[in-house]
Design an enzyme around this catalytic site. Structure first.
Site, mmCIF file in Angstrom:
data_model
loop_
_atom_site.group_PDB
_atom_site.id
_atom_site.type_symbol
_atom_site.label_atom_id
_atom_site.label_comp_id
_atom_site.label_asym_id
_atom_site.label_seq_id
_atom_site.Cartn_x
_atom_site.Cartn_y
_atom_site.Cartn_z
ATOM 1 N N LYS A 106 20.120 50.552 4.887
ATOM 2 C CA LYS A 106 20.625 49.954 3.658
ATOM 3 C C LYS A 106 22.140 50.116 3.655
ATOM 4 O O LYS A 106 22.642 51.229 3.647
ATOM 5 C CB LYS A 106 20.032 50.631 2.422
ATOM 6 C CG LYS A 106 20.540 49.960 1.168
ATOM 7 C CD LYS A 106 20.120 50.606 -0.102
ATOM 8 C CE LYS A 106 20.591 49.799 -1.305
ATOM 9 N NZ LYS A 106 21.918 49.188 -1.177
ATOM 10 N N ARG A 135 26.171 41.547 -0.580
ATOM 11 C CA ARG A 135 24.991 40.755 -0.240
ATOM 12 C C ARG A 135 25.356 39.272 -0.271
ATOM 13 O O ARG A 135 25.949 38.811 -1.255
ATOM 14 C CB ARG A 135 23.890 41.067 -1.271
ATOM 15 C CG ARG A 135 22.601 40.308 -1.081
ATOM 16 C CD ARG A 135 21.739 40.965 -0.030
ATOM 17 N NE ARG A 135 20.540 40.200 0.217
ATOM 18 C CZ ARG A 135 19.385 40.370 -0.431
ATOM 19 N NH1 ARG A 135 19.298 41.291 -1.385
ATOM 20 N NH2 ARG A 135 18.325 39.651 -0.144
ATOM 21 N N ARG A 195 25.866 37.444 -3.968
ATOM 22 C CA ARG A 195 24.710 37.554 -4.847
ATOM 23 C C ARG A 195 25.081 37.254 -6.288
ATOM 24 O O ARG A 195 24.255 36.840 -7.087
ATOM 25 C CB ARG A 195 24.123 38.965 -4.752
ATOM 26 C CG ARG A 195 22.900 39.157 -5.585
ATOM 27 C CD ARG A 195 22.093 40.300 -5.065
ATOM 28 N NE ARG A 195 22.522 41.586 -5.568
ATOM 29 C CZ ARG A 195 22.308 42.020 -6.800
ATOM 30 N NH1 ARG A 195 21.714 41.231 -7.667
ATOM 31 N NH2 ARG A 195 22.692 43.209 -7.180
ATOM 32 N N GLU A 250 24.353 41.004 4.758
ATOM 33 C CA GLU A 250 25.313 41.850 4.058
ATOM 34 C C GLU A 250 26.675 41.697 4.730
ATOM 35 O O GLU A 250 26.792 41.853 5.950
ATOM 36 C CB GLU A 250 24.836 43.300 4.185
ATOM 37 C CG GLU A 250 25.439 44.264 3.228
ATOM 38 C CD GLU A 250 24.603 44.426 1.965
ATOM 39 O OE1 GLU A 250 23.500 43.829 1.870
ATOM 40 O OE2 GLU A 250 25.068 45.140 1.070
ATOM 41 N N ARG A 265 11.510 42.437 -7.382
ATOM 42 C CA ARG A 265 10.071 42.576 -7.627
ATOM 43 C C ARG A 265 9.573 43.831 -6.935
ATOM 44 O O ARG A 265 10.057 44.206 -5.867
ATOM 45 C CB ARG A 265 9.317 41.379 -7.025
ATOM 46 C CG ARG A 265 9.717 40.044 -7.559
ATOM 47 C CD ARG A 265 9.100 39.800 -8.921
ATOM 48 N NE ARG A 265 9.594 38.556 -9.504
ATOM 49 C CZ ARG A 265 9.066 37.376 -9.297
ATOM 50 N NH1 ARG A 265 8.029 37.257 -8.497
ATOM 51 N NH2 ARG A 265 9.552 36.314 -9.879
ATOM 52 N N LYS A 287 13.892 49.854 -1.633
ATOM 53 C CA LYS A 287 15.075 50.543 -1.124
ATOM 54 C C LYS A 287 14.877 52.033 -1.333
ATOM 55 O O LYS A 287 14.355 52.466 -2.368
ATOM 56 C CB LYS A 287 16.363 50.045 -1.780
ATOM 57 C CG LYS A 287 16.453 50.160 -3.282
ATOM 58 C CD LYS A 287 17.804 49.640 -3.742
ATOM 59 C CE LYS A 287 17.844 49.564 -5.259
ATOM 60 N NZ LYS A 287 19.027 48.843 -5.745
#
Lengths: 530, 340
Positions: free
Chosen positions: A229, A234, A249, A277, A394, A400
């Site tokens: 991560k 993003r 994003r 990313e 969702r 993460k």
């Protein structure tokens, strides 16, 4: 404007999702398309830039309310919100007329831009007397560029779907990217034929949910992949109709900001969308995010900064290939295609495949997470191999799993009142650690306490103020909090010589006395990774 | 000359040897009203308005020595003239007028100017020194017409009925809930009460305040259909187990603080009704003006801004640090007893 102000009030007054959707859907069904378009524009966070400075608004409001400026400032400090302070201070006069939202935005709000001060002042004083309290609040929110309401884009999409009968996914897609709030746009948005496509338009981002519960609850480890991560931006990189688009994003088109990535994007085959990313990257490691901030802060990208902070797209998903939407096929297939695609694209290292973290079982994945800091990552992302690419955040298929944050016990030194729902309460704190028998301020934190704890700290601040400097209170050094933060760096701009990333209060250490808090030396020791 | 001064136990009249609203046990306490931050336990003698004896007794118990003085009637305490004048805050609330050697001081306690059928209306008293509260001492606090707020509350109740939800309305058990009761329309549906509210309401009724009938919610079967009812409860009941019995419900809080959006949102309530038992900014300035006082001491609330404003108007104003809390914006629910 009255209907929109009523909608705002309705959304503001309920916490129930169902009621919010109902209020939105009722508004969209009744509003003229020109108003509905503006409403969507504002509700999805596309707010106008601040058109008039806060200082001017404060001065004009004080003048209209016949109070001195210092009293305006005291009032503002108690309310915590400029738009609301003005609303409360002005005499209640207006409310007779009811022009449409689009009229107010197009004929009154937007023309304020670039006007000289005298015109802006006269216009503001006039609008304030014309609008009633509710409308005035919404108007002030728009003027100050702080319009926000408790309805996510997702709720707006659901309400639009409900009001129009168009599937939610189509609405979400049509709302992505660039559009103008016109009646024609609204007509396209709710048009029943959903085969449309706009070349620049990105897909709604699919977001991972913070991991809850034990890994084993996810089922067999073989059904999952793990990736690092990263702490970057993003983005979706789009190649369609011979053009390249890079979207954040936040639905911001990043044209010209990362020329090296866009250049690589132009090498992608027609009809391709990558998800990944943006990261400052050297060798096979990211640079600290602070380096990225150096680039983001610049209007002109010189050769020097491009060389010092080169940016790449670490790609982890392929959403479109040959113009076909791949989101419904399993992740394993998308990854395979992505791998092959990147291998065939001579991007000079600008498009980097997000490598899978090698792990045979959950134990090894747990082990891997401990190494995240060594590779410059902030944890792991776990994705189910069979998962579709969904919409929004969702639970279920993407998780993460961040590394444990750094933690330090620090002493509350200064407090300031918060804003919004924390207005009038002392909620914004500065913490210090010991250095040679004295406290040195080292981090600010605003979040992490429960409402009950906030009330108790607020009461403490009021009873233990040693000095006041404007809104800042210097308090008796007595309360100790465990601060958590994600990163730590040397900084010449901070008194303590260090800067931390995302500090927040993890715990109120009521069991500790001020003298038990950590020292600057301890904090500095964290600079060297373990 | 200083007729009253601040001591560690509260405002003290040295010549008359008595305290006004002390926060520690003293021999003789003159009490403006029965809210917890104005009443200390264990004083030898209490003096309050005749209208307020019942409410003060309900707090102090039957053994306390509580004297009642009709509004406007003057007595002498060790040579100091003392009289009480209506403050309009809650039942029996008074301002204390103290006179000695031609010098007149008035302690406002908590007060409001808006009409309230459950208490005698505020009356301005001329004085040299006025000690005023400042709970809502900022110009953002201007109460909307309070009959309009009560209309909104009745409309909210009707709306909840239509949506099949019980209406849970929070207000301080002593004073606010009785004022609400007097403004509610009993034709809409049944009015139920939390134990703490029911107790104080009984005290009001005993004092002759006409109020619509209420039923103690705790006395009803838990399977009652609550959806048509309005339930009055202290703010501390919010989020408690006690509220769960009402099933689908809408919550609201009646308080001056509800004028500010942040204060309402912080509590995660459905509605906030700005109904206050304290003066708003224009009321405060009007009250100060009506006393004709040259000197103003400002206590609990926004003391700083009020003092500065009054000074800029040419008055001799200063802040006095008492322990009065006014309408505290928290959930301590100062006058709530345990649920019964």
């Amino acid at each position: 404007m009255k209907a929109f102000a009523r909608l705002y009030t309705a959304l503001d007054e309920t916490t129930a999702t169902g009621e919010k959707i109902a209020a939105l859907a009722a508004y969209f069904s009744a509003a003229p398309p020109s108003d509905a378009a503006w409403a969507i524009h504002f509700l999805t966070g596309r707010r106008p830039k601040r058109l008039v400075s806060s200082a001017k608004l404060a001065a004009w409001c004080a003048e209209a309310a016949a109070i001195p400026l210092w009293l305006f400032d005291e009032s503002h400090a108690a309310v915590g919100d400029l738009a609301e302070t003005i609303t409360l201070l002005l005499p209640d006069t207006g409310g007779a007329g009811d022009e449409s939202l689009s009229h107010w935005v197009e004929q009154r709000l937007l023309p304020l831009k670039g006007q000289d001060e005298a015109v802006q002042r006269a216009e503001m004083l006039r609008t304030w007397t014309e609008l009633d309290r509710r409308e005035r609040f919404v108007w002030n929110k728009l003027i100050t560029g702080t319009f926000r309401v408790g309805a996510s884009s997702r709720l707006v999409e659901r309400a639009l779907a409900l009001a129009s009968g168009v599937p939610e996914g189509a609405i979400a897609h049509r709302l992505m990217g660039g559009w103008e709030p016109t009646p024609e746009f609204f007509a396209r948005l709710v048009a029943p034929d959903v085969r449309d496509a706009d070349v620049s338009r990105p897909y709604p981002f699919y977001l991972a949910y913070p991991l809850e519960g034990p890994l084993e609850a996810l089922g067999p480890a073989e059904e999952w992949i793990a990736e690092w991560k990263w702490d970057g931006i993003r983005s979706q990189l789009i190649r369609r109709a011979g053009r390249t688009f890079l979207w954040s994003r936040g639905e911001e088109l990043l044209s010209g900001r990362f020329p090296e990535v866009e250049e690589a994007g132009s090498l992608l085959p027609e009809g391709t969308v990558l998800d990944g990313e943006l990261l400052p990257w050297v060798g096979d490691m990211p640079l600290p995010f602070a380096q990225m901030q150096r680039r983001i802060g610049r209007k002109v990208l010189g050769r020097k900064i491009l060389a010092e902070v080169p940016v790449v797209l670490v790609a982890y998903d392929l959403l479109e290939q040959d113009g076909h939407d791949l989101r419904a096929i399993p992740l394993a297939d998308r990854r395979r295609r992505l791998d092959a695609l990147l291998a065939a694209t001579p991007s000079a290292g600008r498009l980097v495949l997000s490598h899978l973290v090698e792990a045979a079982d959950w134990t090894e994945i747990t082990e891997a997470r401990r190494r995240a800091r060594d590779v410059g990552a902030e944890g792991l992302i776990l994705k189910r191999l069979g998962s579709e690419y969904g919409v929004g955040r969702r639970k279920g298929d993407w998780w993460k799993w961040k590394i444990e944050p750094f933690s330090v016990d620090a002493v509350l030194m200064y407090a300031m009142p918060g804003s919004g729902r924390r207005a009038g309460l002392y909620t914004d704190y500065t913490f210090g650690v010991w250095d040679d028998g004295r406290l040195v301020p080292f981090a600010k934190a605003y979040s992490g306490l429960t409402d009950e704890e906030i009330r108790r700290v607020d009461a403490f601040v009021r009873r233990n103020t040693q000095e006041k400097h404007g809104p800042v209170r210097v308090v008796k050094p007595e309360l100790v909090f465990e601060l958590a933060f994600e990163g730590i760096q040397v900084s010449s701009r901070h008194k303590s010589g260090i800067a931390v990333r995302f500090p927040r209060m993890a715990r109120w250490r009521t069991d500790k006395r001020a003298e038990d808090a950590d020292s600057l030396q301890t904090v500095r020791a964290l600079l060297t990774p373990p | 000359m200083t007729l009253l001064r601040l001591t560690d136990r509260g405002l003290y009249c040295e010549v008359g040897n008595f305290f006004v609203d002390p926060w520690g046990a003293v021999d003789r306490a003159v009490v403006t009203h029965a809210h917890g931050d104005h009443v200390a336990w264990g004083c030898r003698d209490y003096l309050t308005s005749a209208e307020g004896v019942g409410v003060l007794r309900s707090r102090l118990g039957p053994d306390a020595r509580v004297g009642g003085l009709p509004f406007g009637e003057r007595i002498s305490i060790n040579g100091v003239g003392v009289s009480l004048h209506p403050a309009g805050h809650i039942l029996g609330s008074s301002q204390v007028r103290v006179e000695h050697g031609g010098e007149v001081w008035v302690v406002s306690g908590d007060y409001k100017m808006d009409p309230d059928p459950t208490t005698t209306a505020f009356e301005a008293v001329r004085c040299h020194t006025f000690i005023t509260e400042s709970t809502f001492g900022l110009p953002i606090y201007r109460w909307p017409p309070q009959h309009q707020v009560l209309r909104d509350i009745n409309a909210w109740w009707r709306g909840n009925q239509e949506a099949g939800k019980a209406s849970l309305l929070y207000g301080y058990a002593l004073g606010k809930t009785q004022r609400l009761l007097a403004g509610l329309d009993p034709a809409i549906g049944p009015i139920l009460t939390h134990g703490a509210v029911e107790r104080m309401t009984a005290v009001y009724r005993a004092a002759g305040v006409p109020l619509p009938p209420t039923t103690h919610a705790g006395s009803l079967d838990r399977r009652t259909d609550w959806s048509r009812a309005l339930i009055l409860a202290p703010p501390s009941a919010d989020g408690s187990v006690w509220t769960r019995r009402f099933g689908a419900r809408a919550t609201a809080f009646a308080s001056g603080w509800m004028l500010v959006r942040g204060a309402r949102r912080r509590r995660s309530l459905d509605r906030g009704f700005p109904l206050s038992d304290h003066v708003d900014w224009p009321g405060l300035l009007a009250a100060v003006d009506a006393t004709g006082a040259e000197r103003v001491w400002v206590t609990h609330g926004f003391t700083g801004p009020v003092v500065r404003w009054l000074q800029e108007q040419g008055l001799d104003a200063s802040a006095v640090e008492t322990r009065f809390e006014g309408d505290v914006d928290d959930d301590t629910g100062q006058e709530d007893g345990p649920e019964q």
